[in-house]
Design an enzyme around this catalytic site. Structure first.
Site, PDB file in Angstrom:
ATOM      1  N   ARG A   1      43.926 100.728  50.125  1.00 27.07           N
ATOM      2  CA  ARG A   1      44.667 101.947  49.178  1.00 27.07           C
ATOM      3  C   ARG A   1      45.636 101.969  48.401  1.00 27.07           C
ATOM      4  NH1 ARG A   1      50.070 104.050  52.536  1.00 27.07           N
ATOM      5  NH2 ARG A   1      50.297 101.983  54.178  1.00 27.07           N
TER       6      ARG A   1
ATOM      7  N   GLU B   1      46.129 121.369  49.864  1.00 25.64           N
ATOM      8  CA  GLU B   1      45.035 120.776  49.606  1.00 25.64           C
ATOM      9  C   GLU B   1      44.090 121.550  49.358  1.00 25.64           C
ATOM     10  OE1 GLU B   1      46.899 118.726  53.112  1.00 25.64           O
ATOM     11  OE2 GLU B   1      46.376 120.228  52.756  1.00 25.64           O
TER      12      GLU B   1
ATOM     13  N   PHE C   1      42.287 115.980  56.431  1.00 23.66           N
ATOM     14  CA  PHE C   1      42.517 116.792  54.991  1.00 23.66           C
ATOM     15  C   PHE C   1      41.341 117.425  54.028  1.00 23.66           C
ATOM     16  CE2 PHE C   1      46.901 115.633  57.489  1.00 23.66           C
ATOM     17  CZ  PHE C   1      47.099 115.981  57.994  1.00 23.66           C
TER      18      PHE C   1
ATOM     19  N   HIS D   1      43.316 106.928  54.093  1.00 19.28           N
ATOM     20  CA  HIS D   1      43.728 106.760  56.040  1.00 19.28           C
ATOM     21  C   HIS D   1      42.653 107.477  56.820  1.00 19.28           C
ATOM     22  CE1 HIS D   1      47.756 106.073  54.253  1.00 19.28           C
ATOM     23  NE2 HIS D   1      48.297 106.447  55.764  1.00 19.28           N
TER      24      HIS D   1
ATOM     25  N   ASP E   1      49.245 107.249  63.842  1.00 20.87           N
ATOM     26  CA  ASP E   1      48.950 108.956  63.785  1.00 20.87           C
ATOM     27  C   ASP E   1      48.316 109.738  64.469  1.00 20.87           C
ATOM     28  OD1 ASP E   1      50.498 108.081  62.046  1.00 20.87           O
ATOM     29  OD2 ASP E   1      49.415 108.534  59.871  1.00 20.87           O
TER      30      ASP E   1
ATOM     31  N   ARG F   1      43.943 102.761  55.152  1.00 24.94           N
ATOM     32  CA  ARG F   1      45.615 102.776  55.808  1.00 24.94           C
ATOM     33  C   ARG F   1      45.815 101.101  55.399  1.00 24.94           C
ATOM     34  NH1 ARG F   1      49.587 105.330  60.524  1.00 24.94           N
ATOM     35  NH2 ARG F   1      50.976 104.062  59.779  1.00 24.94           N
TER      36      ARG F   1
END
Length: 309
Positions: free
Chosen positions: A8, A56, A81, A107, A115, A165
């Site tokens: 990322r 989204e 998402f 992620h 998470d 991530r």
């Protein structure tokens, strides 16, 4: 120890560079620009960056509209998402219209870590593979992220780019050739072919080195473009080794393993073992510990090779 960088992070840096090269490049985010690293582009080109909020589906619908109006759009949020919450919009507004939208999702996989299960997606590659005309890319490190993202932005049409991530080893050198749609032979071998994608490429190389010490000669292939699959390199490996192990930080259902198995079943049936998330959800924890618990390590690849050998 090899230098590490999250894919990322490489995405954010490459976006900034591409912004200067493509005046029609627009970047969108769903209120996560600090995490997805689109904030780097936003700071440099604020007039071409749109924070769409925690919406989204709306973001990808708007991205389709911008793309169909002549823009190149990179639209980012977490993989869970993007592919989960917004699947129908990506399918109908982007895939069906062949809009020039790049779904650059961060992620992904178990290495989201703390998470937890709600954010750890193992279904994203499977979902994106089902959309007609969708290119699916899963780079293994920072160098391949930059090279592949440049090619994805240059091509016309929708693409899914999977990003992580956690910081991962930089595996490739700047001078290495990495071409969209073509797998990379990283190590030749005659006994077993390990076909890996994403962060599992480095694990595959580590596994091959250890197996060589016990006399098992492994071929290692990086499949960074899962769709369209480089069937030529896969079938060559199947014919010449007769045994394949796939490795991915994704569910074994619908991901790289299934793509390789389908290719071989139709053209050159061989023994195949799959290393990946085994039809379970994850949990909160440190990335390295989660990879170990859920069997996505060099050790897991070694065990799978021994199964087929």
């Amino acid at each position: 120890m090899a230098e590490k960088q999250a894919t990322r992070e490489a995405y954010g840096k490459t976006l900034k560079a591409l912004g200067a090269e493509y005046p029609n490049l627009v970047v969108m985010d769903a209120d996560l620009s600090g995490s997805t690293k689109t904030a780097v582009f936003a700071k440099e080109y604020p007039e071409r960056f749109f924070n769409m909020g925690i919406a989204e589906q709306n973001m990808y619908g708007a991205a389709a509209g911008l793309a169909l109006s002549g823009k190149i759009v990179c639209a980012s949020t977490f993989a869970m998402f993007a592919t989960g919450r917004a699947f129908e919009i990506i399918r109908n507004s982007i895939g069906y219209t062949h809009a020039n939208v790049k779904v650059c999702a961060t992620h992904a996989g178990i290495t989201v870590g703390e998470d937890g299960a709600s954010h750890q997606t193992f279904e994203d590659i499977a979902l994106m593979r089902t959309i007609p005309g969708m290119t699916v890319v899963n780079p293994c490190d920072a160098v391949s992220t930059e090279k592949l993202l440049r090619q994805v932005v240059a091509m016309d049409g929708p693409a899914y780019v999977r990003l992580g991530r956690a910081a991962v080893p930089i595996f490739y050198n700047e001078e290495d050739e990495i071409t969209l749609g073509k797998g990379n032979l990283l190590r030749d071998g005659k006994d077993v072919a390990i076909i890996a994608t994403g962060i599992m490429v480095a694990e595959a190389m580590a596994a091959a080195a250890e197996l060589a010490e016990e006399g098992i000669d492994c071929r290692v292939i990086d499949i960074h473009t899962i769709k369209p699959l480089d069937e030529e390199i896969v079938l060559k490996a199947a014919r010449e080794t007769g045994r394949i192990v796939t490795a991915e930080e994704h569910g074994v259902i619908g991901g790289l393993g299934d793509a390789v198995a389908s290719c071989c079943a139709h053209n050159c049936p061989v023994r195949i073992e799959m290393v990946g998330q085994l039809d379970t959800f994850g949990e909160s924890g440190k990335p390295a510990e989660l990879l170990d618990k859920y069997g996505m390590t060099a050790e897991a690849i070694i065990s799978a090779v021994r199964e087929v050998y």
